[in-house]
Design a protein around this motif. Structure first.
Motif, PDB file in Angstrom:
ATOM      1  N   LEU A  77       0.820  -1.207   0.000  1.00 46.17           N
ATOM      2  CA  LEU A  77       0.000   0.000   0.000  1.00 46.17           C
ATOM      3  C   LEU A  77       0.856   1.259   0.000  1.00 46.17           C
ATOM      4  O   LEU A  77       0.467   2.284  -0.561  1.00 46.17           O
ATOM      5  CB  LEU A  77      -0.905   0.014   1.238  1.00 46.17           C
ATOM      6  N   ARG A  78       2.013   1.215   0.645  1.00 48.06           N
ATOM      7  CA  ARG A  78       2.922   2.355   0.745  1.00 48.06           C
ATOM      8  C   ARG A  78       4.360   1.871   0.643  1.00 48.06           C
ATOM      9  O   ARG A  78       4.692   0.764   1.072  1.00 48.06           O
ATOM     10  CB  ARG A  78       2.759   3.080   2.084  1.00 48.06           C
ATOM     11  N   MET A  79       5.207   2.725   0.088  1.00 43.34           N
ATOM     12  CA  MET A  79       6.653   2.490   0.066  1.00 43.34           C
ATOM     13  C   MET A  79       7.330   3.676   0.728  1.00 43.34           C
ATOM     14  O   MET A  79       7.116   4.823   0.332  1.00 43.34           O
ATOM     15  CB  MET A  79       7.151   2.305  -1.370  1.00 43.34           C
ATOM     16  N   MET A  80       8.119   3.404   1.767  1.00 40.82           N
ATOM     17  CA  MET A  80       8.827   4.457   2.487  1.00 40.82           C
ATOM     18  C   MET A  80      10.265   4.496   2.000  1.00 40.82           C
ATOM     19  O   MET A  80      11.072   3.610   2.298  1.00 40.82           O
ATOM     20  CB  MET A  80       8.783   4.200   3.992  1.00 40.82           C
ATOM     21  N   VAL A  81      10.592   5.515   1.224  1.00 43.52           N
ATOM     22  CA  VAL A  81      11.909   5.637   0.590  1.00 43.52           C
ATOM     23  C   VAL A  81      12.642   6.826   1.190  1.00 43.52           C
ATOM     24  O   VAL A  81      12.083   7.923   1.288  1.00 43.52           O
ATOM     25  CB  VAL A  81      11.769   5.820  -0.936  1.00 43.52           C
ATOM     26  N   GLY A  82      13.888   6.630   1.587  1.00 49.34           N
ATOM     27  CA  GLY A  82      14.657   7.711   2.171  1.00 49.34           C
ATOM     28  C   GLY A  82      15.963   7.248   2.795  1.00 49.34           C
ATOM     29  O   GLY A  82      16.952   7.975   2.805  1.00 49.34           O
ATOM     30  N   HIS A  83      15.974   6.016   3.301  1.00 48.56           N
ATOM     31  CA  HIS A  83      17.217   5.477   3.863  1.00 48.56           C
ATOM     32  C   HIS A  83      18.253   5.265   2.756  1.00 48.56           C
ATOM     33  O   HIS A  83      17.907   4.982   1.597  1.00 48.56           O
ATOM     34  CB  HIS A  83      16.946   4.153   4.581  1.00 48.56           C
ATOM     35  N   LEU A  84      19.523   5.373   3.129  1.00 52.39           N
ATOM     36  CA  LEU A  84      20.618   5.278   2.166  1.00 52.39           C
ATOM     37  C   LEU A  84      21.274   3.903   2.149  1.00 52.39           C
ATOM     38  O   LEU A  84      22.248   3.702   1.430  1.00 52.39           O
ATOM     39  CB  LEU A  84      21.672   6.354   2.478  1.00 52.39           C
ATOM     40  N   ALA A  85      20.744   2.980   2.950  1.00 51.12           N
ATOM     41  CA  ALA A  85      21.293   1.612   3.012  1.00 51.12           C
ATOM     42  C   ALA A  85      20.176   0.685   3.465  1.00 51.12           C
ATOM     43  O   ALA A  85      19.015   1.080   3.555  1.00 51.12           O
ATOM     44  CB  ALA A  85      22.491   1.558   3.969  1.00 51.12           C
ATOM     45  N   ASP A  86      20.538  -0.576   3.728  1.00 48.65           N
ATOM     46  CA  ASP A  86      19.551  -1.571   4.166  1.00 48.65           C
ATOM     47  C   ASP A  86      18.665  -1.027   5.278  1.00 48.65           C
ATOM     48  O   ASP A  86      19.153  -0.384   6.215  1.00 48.65           O
ATOM     49  CB  ASP A  86      20.253  -2.810   4.724  1.00 48.65           C
ATOM     50  N   VAL A  87      17.367  -1.314   5.195  1.00 52.07           N
ATOM     51  CA  VAL A  87      16.474  -1.084   6.332  1.00 52.07           C
ATOM     52  C   VAL A  87      16.433  -2.395   7.104  1.00 52.07           C
ATOM     53  O   VAL A  87      15.948  -3.404   6.612  1.00 52.07           O
ATOM     54  CB  VAL A  87      15.063  -0.668   5.876  1.00 52.07           C
ATOM     55  N   GLN A  88      16.956  -2.382   8.326  1.00 49.00           N
ATOM     56  CA  GLN A  88      17.195  -3.627   9.054  1.00 49.00           C
ATOM     57  C   GLN A  88      16.131  -3.950  10.093  1.00 49.00           C
ATOM     58  O   GLN A  88      16.031  -5.089  10.545  1.00 49.00           O
ATOM     59  CB  GLN A  88      18.576  -3.567   9.710  1.00 49.00           C
ATOM     60  N   THR A  89      15.329  -2.951  10.460  1.00 55.73           N
ATOM     61  CA  THR A  89      14.292  -3.206  11.455  1.00 55.73           C
ATOM     62  C   THR A  89      13.118  -2.273  11.219  1.00 55.73           C
ATOM     63  O   THR A  89      13.284  -1.145  10.737  1.00 55.73           O
ATOM     64  CB  THR A  89      14.849  -3.025  12.890  1.00 55.73           C
ATOM     65  N   VAL A  90      11.918  -2.744  11.540  1.00 57.15           N
ATOM     66  CA  VAL A  90      10.713  -1.931  11.391  1.00 57.15           C
ATOM     67  C   VAL A  90       9.756  -2.262  12.536  1.00 57.15           C
ATOM     68  O   VAL A  90       9.600  -3.425  12.908  1.00 57.15           O
ATOM     69  CB  VAL A  90      10.036  -2.165  10.018  1.00 57.15           C
ATOM     70  N   ARG A  91       9.149  -1.220  13.120  1.00 54.11           N
ATOM     71  CA  ARG A  91       8.208  -1.391  14.216  1.00 54.11           C
ATOM     72  C   ARG A  91       7.044  -0.420  14.067  1.00 54.11           C
ATOM     73  O   ARG A  91       7.219   0.699  13.614  1.00 54.11           O
ATOM     74  CB  ARG A  91       8.890  -1.147  15.575  1.00 54.11           C
ATOM     75  N   TRP A  92       5.845  -0.857  14.499  1.00 58.23           N
ATOM     76  CA  TRP A  92       4.653  -0.022  14.445  1.00 58.23           C
ATOM     77  C   TRP A  92       4.524   0.803  15.712  1.00 58.23           C
ATOM     78  O   TRP A  92       4.786   0.320  16.816  1.00 58.23           O
ATOM     79  CB  TRP A  92       3.397  -0.878  14.288  1.00 58.23           C
ATOM     80  N   HIS A  93       4.087   2.045  15.539  1.00 60.62           N
ATOM     81  CA  HIS A  93       3.699   2.873  16.682  1.00 60.62           C
ATOM     82  C   HIS A  93       2.391   2.314  17.236  1.00 60.62           C
ATOM     83  O   HIS A  93       1.567   1.795  16.475  1.00 60.62           O
ATOM     84  CB  HIS A  93       3.512   4.318  16.225  1.00 60.62           C
ATOM     85  N   PRO A  94       2.164   2.402  18.565  1.00 59.07           N
ATOM     86  CA  PRO A  94       0.927   1.853  19.134  1.00 59.07           C
ATOM     87  C   PRO A  94      -0.366   2.399  18.540  1.00 59.07           C
ATOM     88  O   PRO A  94      -1.387   1.710  18.539  1.00 59.07           O
ATOM     89  CB  PRO A  94       1.036   2.222  20.624  1.00 59.07           C
ATOM     90  N   ASN A  95      -0.343   3.633  17.996  1.00 61.57           N
ATOM     91  CA  ASN A  95      -1.574   4.164  17.405  1.00 61.57           C
ATOM     92  C   ASN A  95      -1.762   3.732  15.948  1.00 61.57           C
ATOM     93  O   ASN A  95      -2.774   4.098  15.322  1.00 61.57           O
ATOM     94  CB  ASN A  95      -1.627   5.693  17.521  1.00 61.57           C
ATOM     95  N   CYS A  96      -0.811   2.983  15.406  1.00 58.78           N
ATOM     96  CA  CYS A  96      -0.867   2.423  14.051  1.00 58.78           C
ATOM     97  C   CYS A  96      -0.844   3.479  12.942  1.00 58.78           C
ATOM     98  O   CYS A  96      -1.065   3.152  11.773  1.00 58.78           O
ATOM     99  CB  CYS A  96      -2.089   1.523  13.865  1.00 58.78           C
ATOM    100  N   ASN A  97      -0.573   4.732  13.294  1.00 63.33           N
ATOM    101  CA  ASN A  97      -0.474   5.781  12.287  1.00 63.33           C
ATOM    102  C   ASN A  97       0.947   5.991  11.784  1.00 63.33           C
ATOM    103  O   ASN A  97       1.158   6.696  10.795  1.00 63.33           O
ATOM    104  CB  ASN A  97      -0.993   7.110  12.847  1.00 63.33           C
TER     105      ASN A  97
END
Length: 263
Positions: A77-97
């Protein structure tokens, strides 16, 4: 791996570039079966995380992009582009926004899920960010890195609150306890030095103790009585097992896991 909140489904990330959804429902004939295979990453997927709602999830990969998905759609649904190397971890905020990502470019980014924009850039690590977590109240984030440090961040301001550097090797896992009060309770970290450490983040976030620890060095800045690094409530050492994962149960029991060395 990431479990859905109701424990009926599991997501797995793989070096083959796919994310797979598995059935874990005990009463289902499909238990243990792969239900869906999601393909969008062109390179290995390093992490995957279910949202608290269960319907959405996020993935992070070697291609430097984080993606947000819905379980019933094969395309992100979305692509978050901006990091300059591997994205190694991802976590959701509790409000899911929002989602929080950590990268080998030594930074973390907080992203708005609805629009895909980066709303916070957290810089300070001097090595690749290997793990991240968000407190139960959503106010704070923690990150671990190959630079051997654990850092605590205020997500509202984007500023670093504390730096803990008691680990003697890369930090591979951080986890907040499930306390709902301000400050988030305690923070656990585990790493390559075969140790689990518990940090008192309530002290770090207290307005009456701003001098705690923006820089606590290993072997230095020790407590006045017990010899532990400032802010460290306890240290738990294994014989020779690196700690890959730490997690608090819903009753705040701490679990830690790593490869058994046989020694």
């Amino acid at each position: 791996l990431s479990f859905a909140r109701d424990d009926r489904f599991i997501l797995s990330a793989s070096q083959d570039g796919t994310v797979r959804l598995w059935s874990a429902a005990e009463a289902s004939k499909l238990q243990g079966s792969c239900l869906v295979c999601y393909r969008a990453h062109a390179f290995p997927v390093w992490d995957v995380s279910f949202s608290q709602l269960g319907y959405y999830f996020a993935s992070a990969g070697h291609d430097g992009v984080a993606r947000v998905w819905a379980t019933d759609k094969l395309s992100p649904l979305r692509m978050m582009v901006g990091h300059l190397a591997d994205v190694q971890t991802v976590r959701w905020h509790p409000n899911c926004n929002y989602i929080l990502t950590g990268s080998a470019d030594c930074s973390l980014r907080l992203w708005d899920v609805s629009g895909g924009a980066c709303v916070r850039l957290l810089c300070g690590h001097t090595g690749p960010v290997t793990c991240a977590a968000i407190s139960a109240d959503g106010r704070y984030a923690a990150s671990g890195s190959a630079d051997k440090s654990v850092r605590l961040w205020d997500l509202g301001s984007g500023k670093q609150i504390a730096r803990y550097a008691a680990h003697a090797g890369a930090v591979w896992s951080v986890a907040f306890s499930h306390d709902e009060g301000s400050g988030g309770g305690v923070l656990a970290s585990g790493g390559a030095d075969s140790a689990v450490r518990i940090w008192d983040i309530n002290t770090s976030t207290s307005a009456t103790a701003p001098a705690l620890a923006s820089d606590v060095a290993a072997g230095g800045g020790v407590g006045a009585f017990d010899g532990k690094p400032t802010g460290c409530l306890c240290e738990m050492l294994t014989k020779s097992t690196p700690v890959f994962t730490t997690a608090f149960t819903r009753r705040n029991l701490l679990l830690a896991a790593g490869p058994y060395s046989g020694r």
